[in-house]
Design a protein around this motif. Structure first.
Motif, short mmCIF file in Angstrom:
data_model
loop_
_atom_site.label_atom_id
_atom_site.label_comp_id
_atom_site.label_asym_id
_atom_site.label_seq_id
_atom_site.Cartn_x
_atom_site.Cartn_y
_atom_site.Cartn_z
N ILE A 17 0.84 -1.20 0.00
CA ILE A 17 0.00 0.00 0.00
C ILE A 17 0.87 1.25 0.00
CG2 ILE A 17 -1.65 1.35 1.35
CD1 ILE A 17 -2.77 -1.34 2.38
N THR A 18 1.87 1.27 0.87
CA THR A 18 2.71 2.46 1.03
C THR A 18 3.58 2.70 -0.19
OG1 THR A 18 2.74 2.04 3.42
CG2 THR A 18 4.35 3.59 2.57
N LEU A 19 4.20 1.66 -0.70
CA LEU A 19 5.08 1.82 -1.86
C LEU A 19 4.29 2.27 -3.09
CD1 LEU A 19 7.32 -1.36 -1.39
CD2 LEU A 19 8.07 1.01 -1.14
N SER A 20 3.09 1.77 -3.25
CA SER A 20 2.31 2.12 -4.44
C SER A 20 1.83 3.56 -4.41
CB SER A 20 1.11 1.17 -4.59
OG SER A 20 0.19 1.35 -3.52
N LEU A 21 1.51 4.08 -3.23
CA LEU A 21 0.95 5.43 -3.15
C LEU A 21 2.01 6.52 -3.05
CD1 LEU A 21 -2.17 4.96 -0.84
CD2 LEU A 21 -2.11 5.21 -3.31
N PHE A 22 3.16 6.21 -2.47
CA PHE A 22 4.14 7.27 -2.22
C PHE A 22 5.43 7.12 -3.04
CE2 PHE A 22 1.46 7.37 1.56
CZ PHE A 22 1.22 8.73 1.68
N GLY A 23 5.45 6.20 -3.98
CA GLY A 23 6.67 5.97 -4.74
C GLY A 23 6.81 6.81 -5.99
N GLY A 24 5.81 7.65 -6.29
CA GLY A 24 5.83 8.40 -7.53
C GLY A 24 6.51 9.76 -7.41
#
Length: 585
Positions: free
Chosen positions: A347-354
């Motif tokens: 969840i965290t990597l997908s939302l804040f990795g951009g």
């Protein structure tokens, strides 16, 4: 694992499963949890709005909604930073984000920084042999057997040493036990996660500097970063455990994460070299896939497919840094995981990795929506009144008039402290005698007196919001926050539900007191629950069951029985009978 250790561990596990007796530690220890100093001086990080640094409040709201929707997660605290500034923070249930928390293995990354400082100064090198630092402390034979193990091997978890955390529970001299342990054939090559590697690094800091790890870090890391409220548990020989045992505020963990993000510089001052941190956050080992989305550097996890670094402790203690966009997320949880296996990471990597903008226009509607959602996370869910207050108070006063005396053969294993915390702290209950309740209508509080065989614990649970109490278990002090709710079960029996968060730890205790015909039944549970500890204990028992020389009692335990017994410890149903309120104490 040597034969003696296997036997002692099997004895500990089997004793813990016997609900008719109080568990007895194999190695008696003094209270392990130190008192944490309360500093009048505290320098916090700057707080700004998410949009002021380019992060949408809507994204944070969606992040929380995804976390709340995932019932496998048991989050406690979240703090989000960008550009070194806090843009969002929240606590769940009875948690409190300013309180120093158990970091578990996340503190390994801090030990790595201490080692980096010594390497920067030329006092040690990656190729130095670990055994050389313990001349006169270990036997010549043990030194020869382990002579190839280097500091690099310790940092990357490739020592091959078998002596591990489980054996440490039944050992007193960890340095001697470590170097006398057997070594796997694939030493120096294969990743084998072992917290005792970090303990040896802690011991090396002491041998090189003459200062305990805490003292060294206080002078070189904590004070420069204005970190004052820390404590580190020690081994039976008085050295910091290194691989676990550190208590630190989430915000202070964020400061150390920012130090790594900034290449070792804090407010213009060089703390540790950029070269060392670059190497420490580079993957030196490809870890098994079941360890999660990260490989391993120097006691710091490194993203397999993302430009991230991670300090990670079991049950969900994390500092996750996104190097490309400058976002840092600190979290605490009580998830049933050893490494990074929960859905939190995806969840965290997908939302804040951009990619994020430098600044965004203010969005008052989304700010308000995020604030409303944040208000529902704590005990009480933001409610400020008790529905049916007079009816609830009348019922509770009637139920609370007697004293409830325990009448159960499983009483010796039943206590207030969560079972998993008893195991982690080697601090076991002596069993329960009685429970008393009292109602404070003016403050909407329930007071519970938990009388155990050798201690009495008194705490208060709020009917509108969580209520904090300091509890002491054989000298170990824990801050607890408790919430109470009166209800009826499916059979219309009256129920008082008490949830207690031990807010310095990942552990919570839930009691459902059912009242019926002058008796009380207590159905207890906890989070994390039995599934997590069964994973660890099963590894111990598996080795015991496969060893033909281990005691016959271990060999008689099959897997289903093993699970059944642990469920009785973690989710007991305890019976009480009513006594008059003037019953003898």
């Amino acid at each position: 694992m040597n034969l003696n250790a296997v036997n002692r561990l099997a004895t500990l596990v089997i004793g813990f499963m016997d609900t008719k007796k109080s568990a007895v530690p194999i190695v008696e220890t003094l209270p392990q949890k130190p008192d944490i100093p309360r500093s009048p001086v505290y320098s916090g990080l700057e707080r700004v709005s998410p949009e002021s640094v380019g992060v949408p409040s809507k994204l944070i709201r969606e992040y929380l909604e995804k976390i709340l929707a995932d019932k496998t997660l048991n989050m406690h605290n979240i703090m989000i930073l960008r550009g070194g500034k806090v843009i969002y923070e929240c606590s769940f249930g009875g948690q409190d984000i300013p309180v120093p928390k158990m970091t578990f293995s996340a503190c390994k990354s801090i030990v790595s920084i201490a080692i980096g400082m010594l390497i920067d100064e030329g006092k040690i090198s990656l190729s130095d042999k670990a055994a050389d630092f313990f001349e006169g402390r270990i036997s010549v034979i043990d030194k020869m057997r382990t002579d190839d193990i280097t500091i690099s091997d310790l940092l990357t978890m490739r020592s091959g040493i078998v002596f591990n955390e489980a054996e440490a529970f039944v050992s007193t001299n960890w340095v001697k036990s470590y170097f006398s342990s057997s070594v796997n054939a694939d030493h120096g090559e294969t990743f084998n996660y072992n917290s005792l590697n970090t303990y040896i690094l802690s011991a090396i800091v002491y041998r090189v500097t003459g200062k305990h790890l805490s003292q060294f870090l206080n002078e070189r890391l904590f004070e420069p970063l204005e970190i004052f409220e820390t404590a580190w548990e020690k081994c039976p020989m008085g050295l910091e455990k290194g691989g676990w045992g550190l208590y630190m505020r989430p915000e202070d963990m964020a400061k150390i994460g920012l130090l790594v993000m900034n290449g070792g510089v804090w407010k213009g001052r060089r703390i540790v070299s950029e070269k060392y941190l670059r190497e420490a956050t580079t993957a030196h080992v490809t870890t098994p896939l079941d360890a999660g989305a990260f490989n391993y550097g120097y006691q710091i996890w490194v993203g397999r497919d993302t430009d991230t670094f991670l300090f990670n402790g079991m049950l969900g203690q994390n500092v996750l840094g996104f190097r490309k966009n400058g976002i840092l997320i600190v979290s605490n949880a009580g998830n049933g995981e050893f490494f990074q296996q929960s859905n939190y990471y995806g969840i965290t990597l997908s939302l804040f990795g951009g990619t994020f903008a430098d600044v965004l226009p203010r969005n008052r509607r989304e700010e308000a929506a995020l604030a409303r959602l944040s208000g529902t996370l704590r005990f009480g869910g933001g409610k400020n009144r008790l529905v049916g207050k007079n009816t609830v108070y009348e019922a509770l006063e009637r139920l609370f008039s007697p004293v409830y005396e325990i009448n159960d053969k499983n009483a010796p294993s039943f206590g207030l402290m969560p079972a998993i915390l008893q195991v982690l702290q080697n601090n076991y209950t002596k069993g329960t005698k009685r429970i008393k309740f009292a109602l404070d209508k003016e403050n909407a509080l329930v007071e519970i007196t938990f009388c155990e065989q050798d201690e009495t614990h008194v705490f208060r649970a709020g009917l509108l919001k969580g209520e904090k109490t300091e509890l002491s278990f054989h000298g170990e002090k824990f801050t607890a926050c408790a919430f109470a709710r009166y209800a009826h079960d499916e059979d219309m029996r009256e129920v008082l539900v008490i949830r207690i968060d031990f807010i310095e730890t990942p552990c919570s205790r839930i009691f459902k007191f059912r009242f019926d015909d002058g008796a009380m039944i207590c159905c207890a549970s906890e989070a994390p629950g039995s599934d997590f500890i069964i994973k660890g204990a099963n590894n111990i028992l598996e080795e015991a069951l496969e060893n033909k020389f281990v005691s016959l009692i271990a060999g008689k335990i099959d897997r289903d029985y093993f699970k059944y017994k642990f469920e009785k410890v973690f989710s007991p149903q305890i019976y009480f009978v009513c006594k008059s309120s003037c019953a003898e104490e």
